[in-house]
Scaffold this motif. Structure first.
Motif, mmCIF file in Angstrom:
data_model
loop_
_atom_site.group_PDB
_atom_site.id
_atom_site.type_symbol
_atom_site.label_atom_id
_atom_site.label_comp_id
_atom_site.label_asym_id
_atom_site.label_seq_id
_atom_site.Cartn_x
_atom_site.Cartn_y
_atom_site.Cartn_z
ATOM 1 N N LYS A 1 0.852 -1.190 0.000
ATOM 2 C CA LYS A 1 0.000 0.000 0.000
ATOM 3 C C LYS A 1 0.884 1.234 0.000
ATOM 4 O O LYS A 1 2.085 1.157 0.288
ATOM 5 N N ALA A 2 0.283 2.378 -0.278
ATOM 6 C CA ALA A 2 1.030 3.633 -0.355
ATOM 7 C C ALA A 2 1.783 3.922 0.945
ATOM 8 O O ALA A 2 2.938 4.363 0.922
ATOM 9 N N GLY A 3 1.180 3.643 2.093
ATOM 10 C CA GLY A 3 1.839 3.883 3.375
ATOM 11 C C GLY A 3 3.083 3.029 3.564
ATOM 12 O O GLY A 3 4.097 3.483 4.103
ATOM 13 N N SER A 4 3.023 1.792 3.090
ATOM 14 C CA SER A 4 4.190 0.906 3.174
ATOM 15 C C SER A 4 5.316 1.398 2.267
ATOM 16 O O SER A 4 6.495 1.321 2.615
ATOM 17 N N ILE A 5 4.940 1.912 1.117
ATOM 18 C CA ILE A 5 5.933 2.467 0.197
ATOM 19 C C ILE A 5 6.582 3.693 0.812
ATOM 20 O O ILE A 5 7.807 3.863 0.758
ATOM 21 N N ASP A 6 5.776 4.552 1.452
ATOM 22 C CA ASP A 6 6.336 5.723 2.147
ATOM 23 C C ASP A 6 7.353 5.292 3.199
ATOM 24 O O ASP A 6 8.433 5.887 3.314
ATOM 25 N N SER A 7 7.029 4.266 3.963
ATOM 26 C CA SER A 7 7.937 3.770 5.005
ATOM 27 C C SER A 7 9.224 3.227 4.408
ATOM 28 O O SER A 7 10.317 3.510 4.905
ATOM 29 N N LEU A 8 9.106 2.448 3.340
ATOM 30 C CA LEU A 8 10.276 1.890 2.681
ATOM 31 C C LEU A 8 11.200 3.006 2.193
ATOM 32 O O LEU A 8 12.414 2.965 2.410
ATOM 33 N N VAL A 9 10.632 4.011 1.560
ATOM 34 C CA VAL A 9 11.420 5.123 1.027
ATOM 35 C C VAL A 9 12.080 5.895 2.169
ATOM 36 O O VAL A 9 13.260 6.249 2.097
ATOM 37 N N HIS A 10 11.340 6.121 3.243
ATOM 38 C CA HIS A 10 11.885 6.848 4.396
ATOM 39 C C HIS A 10 13.083 6.096 4.992
ATOM 40 O O HIS A 10 14.131 6.690 5.262
ATOM 41 N N ARG A 11 12.936 4.785 5.191
ATOM 42 C CA ARG A 11 14.033 3.986 5.760
ATOM 43 C C ARG A 11 15.257 3.993 4.853
ATOM 44 O O ARG A 11 16.394 4.106 5.317
ATOM 45 N N GLN A 12 15.026 3.894 3.551
ATOM 46 C CA GLN A 12 16.163 3.877 2.632
ATOM 47 C C GLN A 12 16.868 5.230 2.579
ATOM 48 O O GLN A 12 18.094 5.281 2.543
ATOM 49 N N ARG A 13 16.115 6.304 2.598
ATOM 50 C CA ARG A 13 16.734 7.637 2.619
ATOM 51 C C ARG A 13 17.583 7.791 3.882
ATOM 52 O O ARG A 13 18.680 8.342 3.838
ATOM 53 N N LYS A 14 17.085 7.259 4.996
ATOM 54 C CA LYS A 14 17.836 7.327 6.255
ATOM 55 C C LYS A 14 19.137 6.532 6.147
ATOM 56 O O LYS A 14 20.198 7.009 6.550
ATOM 57 N N ARG A 15 19.066 5.320 5.584
ATOM 58 C CA ARG A 15 20.274 4.499 5.409
ATOM 59 C C ARG A 15 21.295 5.207 4.515
ATOM 60 O O ARG A 15 22.494 5.184 4.790
ATOM 61 N N LEU A 16 20.818 5.798 3.432
ATOM 62 C CA LEU A 16 21.720 6.509 2.529
ATOM 63 C C LEU A 16 22.332 7.735 3.206
ATOM 64 O O LEU A 16 23.518 8.018 3.036
ATOM 65 N N ARG A 17 21.515 8.438 3.981
ATOM 66 C CA ARG A 17 22.012 9.617 4.702
ATOM 67 C C ARG A 17 23.121 9.211 5.679
ATOM 68 O O ARG A 17 24.123 9.901 5.824
ATOM 69 N N GLU A 18 22.960 8.054 6.338
ATOM 70 C CA GLU A 18 23.985 7.545 7.245
ATOM 71 C C GLU A 18 25.279 7.213 6.508
ATOM 72 O O GLU A 18 26.344 7.229 7.098
ATOM 73 N N ARG A 19 25.188 6.936 5.224
ATOM 74 C CA ARG A 19 26.367 6.671 4.393
ATOM 75 C C ARG A 19 26.895 7.940 3.736
ATOM 76 O O ARG A 19 27.777 7.876 2.886
ATOM 77 N N GLY A 20 26.314 9.074 4.081
ATOM 78 C CA GLY A 20 26.786 10.340 3.540
ATOM 79 C C GLY A 20 26.143 10.760 2.235
ATOM 80 O O GLY A 20 26.625 11.663 1.558
ATOM 81 N N ILE A 21 25.037 10.117 1.862
ATOM 82 C CA ILE A 21 24.338 10.462 0.624
ATOM 83 C C ILE A 21 23.004 11.097 0.987
ATOM 84 O O ILE A 21 22.075 10.410 1.400
ATOM 85 N N ALA A 22 22.945 12.409 0.878
ATOM 86 C CA ALA A 22 21.707 13.133 1.180
ATOM 87 C C ALA A 22 21.003 13.462 -0.132
ATOM 88 O O ALA A 22 21.603 14.058 -1.029
ATOM 89 N N LEU A 23 19.767 13.056 -0.242
ATOM 90 C CA LEU A 23 18.979 13.315 -1.443
ATOM 91 C C LEU A 23 17.906 14.342 -1.136
ATOM 92 O O LEU A 23 17.448 14.453 0.004
ATOM 93 N N PRO A 24 17.484 15.094 -2.149
ATOM 94 C CA PRO A 24 16.404 16.061 -1.921
ATOM 95 C C PRO A 24 15.116 15.364 -1.534
ATOM 96 O O PRO A 24 14.947 14.170 -1.771
ATOM 97 N N ARG A 25 14.228 16.115 -0.923
ATOM 98 C CA ARG A 25 12.922 15.566 -0.544
ATOM 99 C C ARG A 25 12.195 15.071 -1.775
ATOM 100 O O ARG A 25 12.438 15.521 -2.878
#
Length: 118
Positions: free
Chosen positions: A79-103
């Motif tokens: 569902k859309a909410g699950s996709i939002d969660s997946l994207v949020h978690r992945q953005r967080k993982r990437l940010r922890e690796r030094g990769i910040a993406l725009p909203r």
């Protein structure tokens, strides 16, 4: 006559004749950046649903699709909410690796939907 048409267009006359398409160099840079981001995603997503999750992230963050559009297009049982969660978690993982993406928003590193990948 071209001069008459440009004069009647006023200040926007120059915009009518300027080529605003991205240069081949710009397209190559976008393509390299896109592939780099996707490679980083593959490195930190869990393996069970790797390609599905990378595809979702690509469409959401790089192509600007909404979670509802992704859920409808992929028909992967999320569902859309699950996709939002997946994207949020992945953005967080990437940010922890030094990769910040725009909203998320319209077409961050986009290509036209249904078009060739950049």
């Amino acid at each position: 006559m071209l001069l008459v048409e440009l004069e009647s267009a006023g200040e926007n006359g120059a915009e009518m004749i300027v080529d605003t398409a991205p240069t081949p160099e710009t397209l190559a840079i976008r393509r390299e950046l896109r592939e780099s981001v996707l490679a980083s995603c593959r490195a930190c997503f869990r393996r069970a649903q790797l390609e599905r999750d990378v595809t979702i992230f690509e469409k959401a963050v790089l192509d600007g699709w909404t979670s509802r559009e992704i859920a409808a297009e992929l028909d992967c049982g999320l569902k859309a909410g699950s996709i939002d969660s997946l994207v949020h978690r992945q953005r967080k993982r990437l940010r922890e690796r030094g990769i910040a993406l725009p909203r998320r928003g319209p077409a961050t590193m986009s290509r036209p939907r249904g078009g060739d990948a950049l």
